[in-house]
Design a protein around this motif. Structure first.
Motif, PDB file in Angstrom:
ATOM      1  N   SER A   7     -85.722  -1.972  31.228  1.00 19.65           N
ATOM      2  CA  SER A   7     -86.844  -1.522  30.398  1.00 19.65           C
ATOM      3  C   SER A   7     -86.333  -0.631  29.263  1.00 19.65           C
ATOM      4  CB  SER A   7     -87.808  -0.740  31.289  1.00 19.65           C
ATOM      5  OG  SER A   7     -88.505   0.200  30.507  1.00 19.65           O
ATOM      6  N   LYS A   8     -86.986  -0.720  28.123  1.00 16.44           N
ATOM      7  CA  LYS A   8     -86.558   0.075  26.971  1.00 16.44           C
ATOM      8  C   LYS A   8     -87.384   1.366  26.834  1.00 16.44           C
ATOM      9  CE  LYS A   8     -83.173  -2.520  25.950  1.00 16.44           C
ATOM     10  NZ  LYS A   8     -83.046  -3.108  27.281  1.00 16.44           N
ATOM     11  N   LEU A   9     -87.937   1.827  27.949  1.00 17.92           N
ATOM     12  CA  LEU A   9     -88.755   3.041  27.953  1.00 17.92           C
ATOM     13  C   LEU A   9     -88.043   4.223  27.283  1.00 17.92           C
ATOM     14  CD1 LEU A   9     -91.298   4.548  28.974  1.00 17.92           C
ATOM     15  CD2 LEU A   9     -90.103   4.933  31.124  1.00 17.92           C
ATOM     16  N   LYS A  10     -86.772   4.461  27.654  1.00 14.48           N
ATOM     17  CA  LYS A  10     -86.082   5.651  27.148  1.00 14.48           C
ATOM     18  C   LYS A  10     -85.534   5.453  25.737  1.00 14.48           C
ATOM     19  CE  LYS A  10     -84.479   7.158  31.680  1.00 14.48           C
ATOM     20  NZ  LYS A  10     -83.346   7.023  32.587  1.00 14.48           N
ATOM     21  N   SER A  30     -91.217  -5.565  30.880  1.00 19.68           N
ATOM     22  CA  SER A  30     -92.333  -4.615  30.843  1.00 19.68           C
ATOM     23  C   SER A  30     -92.682  -4.182  29.412  1.00 19.68           C
ATOM     24  CB  SER A  30     -92.051  -3.410  31.735  1.00 19.68           C
ATOM     25  OG  SER A  30     -91.032  -2.643  31.163  1.00 19.68           O
ATOM     26  N   ALA A  31     -92.025  -4.801  28.429  1.00 21.07           N
ATOM     27  CA  ALA A  31     -92.440  -4.798  27.013  1.00 21.07           C
ATOM     28  C   ALA A  31     -92.727  -3.406  26.428  1.00 21.07           C
ATOM     29  CB  ALA A  31     -93.660  -5.712  26.828  1.00 21.07           C
ATOM     30  N   GLN A  32     -91.775  -2.513  26.568  1.00 27.15           N
ATOM     31  CA  GLN A  32     -92.004  -1.142  26.084  1.00 27.15           C
ATOM     32  C   GLN A  32     -92.191  -1.073  24.574  1.00 27.15           C
ATOM     33  OE1 GLN A  32     -92.654   1.359  27.918  1.00 27.15           O
ATOM     34  NE2 GLN A  32     -92.123   0.417  29.860  1.00 27.15           N
ATOM     35  N   TYR A  33     -91.480  -1.943  23.847  1.00 21.86           N
ATOM     36  CA  TYR A  33     -91.612  -1.914  22.384  1.00 21.86           C
ATOM     37  C   TYR A  33     -93.039  -2.271  21.981  1.00 21.86           C
ATOM     38  CZ  TYR A  33     -90.477  -2.764  17.449  1.00 21.86           C
ATOM     39  OH  TYR A  33     -90.443  -2.730  16.069  1.00 21.86           O
ATOM     40  N   SER A  34     -93.578  -3.333  22.571  1.00 17.46           N
ATOM     41  CA  SER A  34     -94.948  -3.743  22.218  1.00 17.46           C
ATOM     42  C   SER A  34     -95.971  -2.707  22.674  1.00 17.46           C
ATOM     43  CB  SER A  34     -95.273  -5.100  22.842  1.00 17.46           C
ATOM     44  OG  SER A  34     -94.474  -6.094  22.257  1.00 17.46           O
ATOM     45  N   VAL A  35     -95.717  -2.061  23.797  1.00 20.99           N
ATOM     46  CA  VAL A  35     -96.657  -1.027  24.257  1.00 20.99           C
ATOM     47  C   VAL A  35     -96.726   0.098  23.222  1.00 20.99           C
ATOM     48  CG1 VAL A  35     -97.093   0.733  26.029  1.00 20.99           C
ATOM     49  CG2 VAL A  35     -96.411  -1.572  26.724  1.00 20.99           C
ATOM     50  N   LYS A  36     -95.579   0.409  22.606  1.00 17.45           N
ATOM     51  CA  LYS A  36     -95.579   1.492  21.598  1.00 17.45           C
ATOM     52  C   LYS A  36     -96.389   1.095  20.354  1.00 17.45           C
ATOM     53  CE  LYS A  36     -92.445   4.335  18.810  1.00 17.45           C
ATOM     54  NZ  LYS A  36     -92.988   5.668  18.924  1.00 17.45           N
ATOM     55  N   TYR A  37     -96.258  -0.175  19.941  1.00 17.20           N
ATOM     56  CA  TYR A  37     -96.939  -0.615  18.711  1.00 17.20           C
ATOM     57  C   TYR A  37     -98.058  -1.595  19.049  1.00 17.20           C
ATOM     58  CZ  TYR A  37     -92.717   1.446  16.773  1.00 17.20           C
ATOM     59  OH  TYR A  37     -91.712   2.319  16.450  1.00 17.20           O
ATOM     60  N   TRP A  38     -98.826  -1.277  20.060  1.00 13.24           N
ATOM     61  CA  TRP A  38     -99.753  -2.202  20.695  1.00 13.24           C
ATOM     62  C   TRP A  38    -100.887  -2.686  19.814  1.00 13.24           C
ATOM     63  CZ3 TRP A  38    -104.884  -0.604  20.938  1.00 13.24           C
ATOM     64  CH2 TRP A  38    -105.102   0.747  20.632  1.00 13.24           C
ATOM     65  N   ASN A 129    -103.339   2.727  29.543  1.00 12.96           N
ATOM     66  CA  ASN A 129    -102.844   1.737  28.570  1.00 12.96           C
ATOM     67  C   ASN A 129    -103.591   0.406  28.631  1.00 12.96           C
ATOM     68  OD1 ASN A 129    -100.886   3.244  27.304  1.00 12.96           O
ATOM     69  ND2 ASN A 129     -99.274   2.679  28.736  1.00 12.96           N
ATOM     70  N   LEU A 130    -104.482   0.243  29.596  1.00 13.73           N
ATOM     71  CA  LEU A 130    -105.096  -1.079  29.808  1.00 13.73           C
ATOM     72  C   LEU A 130    -105.852  -1.577  28.578  1.00 13.73           C
ATOM     73  CD1 LEU A 130    -106.448  -0.666  33.442  1.00 13.73           C
ATOM     74  CD2 LEU A 130    -104.459  -1.989  32.711  1.00 13.73           C
ATOM     75  N   ASN A 131    -106.508  -0.668  27.885  1.00 12.29           N
ATOM     76  CA  ASN A 131    -107.302  -1.076  26.711  1.00 12.29           C
ATOM     77  C   ASN A 131    -106.417  -1.571  25.568  1.00 12.29           C
ATOM     78  OD1 ASN A 131    -106.279   1.535  26.298  1.00 12.29           O
ATOM     79  ND2 ASN A 131    -107.713   1.828  24.615  1.00 12.29           N
ATOM     80  N   LYS A 132    -105.114  -1.250  25.630  1.00  9.79           N
ATOM     81  CA  LYS A 132    -104.211  -1.610  24.525  1.00  9.79           C
ATOM     82  C   LYS A 132    -103.758  -3.058  24.584  1.00  9.79           C
ATOM     83  CE  LYS A 132    -102.318   3.063  24.415  1.00  9.79           C
ATOM     84  NZ  LYS A 132    -101.127   3.901  24.614  1.00  9.79           N
ATOM     85  N   ILE A 133    -103.861  -3.683  25.727  1.00 12.55           N
ATOM     86  CA  ILE A 133    -103.186  -4.984  25.906  1.00 12.55           C
ATOM     87  C   ILE A 133    -104.158  -6.166  25.962  1.00 12.55           C
ATOM     88  CG2 ILE A 133    -101.275  -3.872  27.109  1.00 12.55           C
ATOM     89  CD1 ILE A 133    -102.398  -5.037  29.723  1.00 12.55           C
TER      90      ILE A 133
END
Ligand SMILES: C[S@@+](CC[C@H](N)C(=O)[O-])C[C@H]1O[C@@H](n2cnc3c(N)ncnc32)[C@H](O)[C@@H]1O
Length: 221
Positions: A7-10, A30-38, A129-133
Motif C-alpha cells: 500500500s502507498k499509504l505512507k 487498496s488504491a491510496q493514491y485514488s483515495v487521496k484524490y477521490w 471514506n465511503l462517500n468518496k468512492i
C-alpha cells in the motif's frame, strides 16, 4: 483504504498530483493514491478478485456496516465470528495484520495488545471514506484491459523484488514498460531500488513489516 501489502499509504504525498480529471489505477490494491484524490473520476483495475469484490462491497456499505465489524483480540480467529458476507470477513482479515497480501485469520500483537487502536481507527477511517468512492469505476481484470484514454495513470505493479507474494505476480516488465510509456496522459509508475525496467528515481525510504526499501518513481511530466 485498508491495510495492504505494498500500500502507498505512507508515500502518497510524494507523488505528483493528478493533472487530468480521471485517475486510472491498473494495479489498484487498496488504491491510496485514488483515495487521496477521490473527487475526480477514478477507475480501479486489479486481477485479484478479493480486492475487487471488497471495493464493490464498500461502495454499497453504510457507515454502520463498517463500524459494527468486530475488533479482534489476540488469540481470536475470524472463523469464530458470524459474518454477513465474505467481504466483511476479508476487510477485517486485512486490518488485523499490517501489510497482508491476503486476508488473515488471526490478529498479530501489533494490531491488538501493542496497538489496540489500529483496528478501531482503520474502521473509523474507512467508514468516513465511503462517500468518496461511490462514483468510482471498479474492474476485475488484467492491467491492460482498458482503452488508452487521456488520464493520470498511477501504475503500481508488484515489484520485481518483493512482488512475488501477491496472488497475481507474473508480470512481463518489458511489456509493462512499453504499455506504461504508451499511455495517453500523465504516467506515474512505482518501483523500488530493484526495478530497472524504467528510468526510476528514488523518492524515499520505506520501512515495511520485514524489510526497508528505497522507493522509486518514474513520471513523464
Ligand atoms: C503494489 S499492489 C498495489 C498497491 C496500491 N497502490 C495501494 O496503495 O494499496 C499491486 C496490485 O497489483 C495487482 N496485480 C498483480 N498483477 C496484476 C495484473 N496482471 N493486472 C492487474 N492487477 C494485478 C495485485 O493483485 C495487487 O493488488
Amino acid at each position: 483504504m485498508w491495510y495492504y501489502y505494498g500500500s502507498k499509504l505512507k508515500l502518497v504525498n510524494k507523488y505528483p498530483q493528478p493533472k487530468y480529471k480521471h485517475i486510472i489505477e491498473p494495479f489498484a490494491g487498496s488504491a491510496q493514491y485514488s483515495v487521496k484524490y477521490w473527487e475526480i473520476d477514478v477507475t480501479l483495475i486489479d486481477k485479484y478478485d478479493v480486492v475487487i469484490k471488497l471495493w464493490k462491497w464498500l461502495q454499497k456499505c453504510s457507515k454502520n456496516d463498517i463500524l459494527k465489524l468486530p475488533i479482534l483480540e489476540l488469540g481470536q480467529n475470524v472463523d469464530d465470528f458470524n459474518w454477513d458476507c465474505e467481504e466483511a470477513k476479508w476487510l477485517v482479515g486485512f486490518n488485523i495484520v499490517m501489510g497482508a497480501y491476503v486476508p488473515r485469520k488471526k490478529p498479530t500483537r501489533w494490531t491488538t495488545t501493542e496497538r489496540p487502536f489500529r483496528q478501531i481507527n482503520k474502521l473509523k477511517l474507512i467508514s468516513e471514506n465511503l462517500n468518496k468512492i461511490k462514483h468510482w469505476n471498479i474492474i476485475l481484470g488484467e492491467y491492460n484491459c482498458i482503452d488508452n484514454i487521456e488520464a493520470t495513470y498511477f501504475i503500481d505493479p508488484p515489484y520485481t523484488k518483493g512482488g512475488r507474494l501477491y496472488i497475481h505476480n507474473k508480470i512481463n516488465y518489458s511489456e509493462l514498460a512499453e504499455w506504461s510509456l504508451s499511455r495517453n496522459g500523465q504516467k506515474i509508475v512505482c518501483g523500488n531500488e530493484s526495478d530497472t525496467w524504467l528510468d526510476f528515481k528514488p523518492i524515499g525510504n520505506l520501512s515495511g513489516v520485514k524489510h526497508k526499501t528505497i522507493e522509486a518513481m518514474f513520471c513523464n511530466e
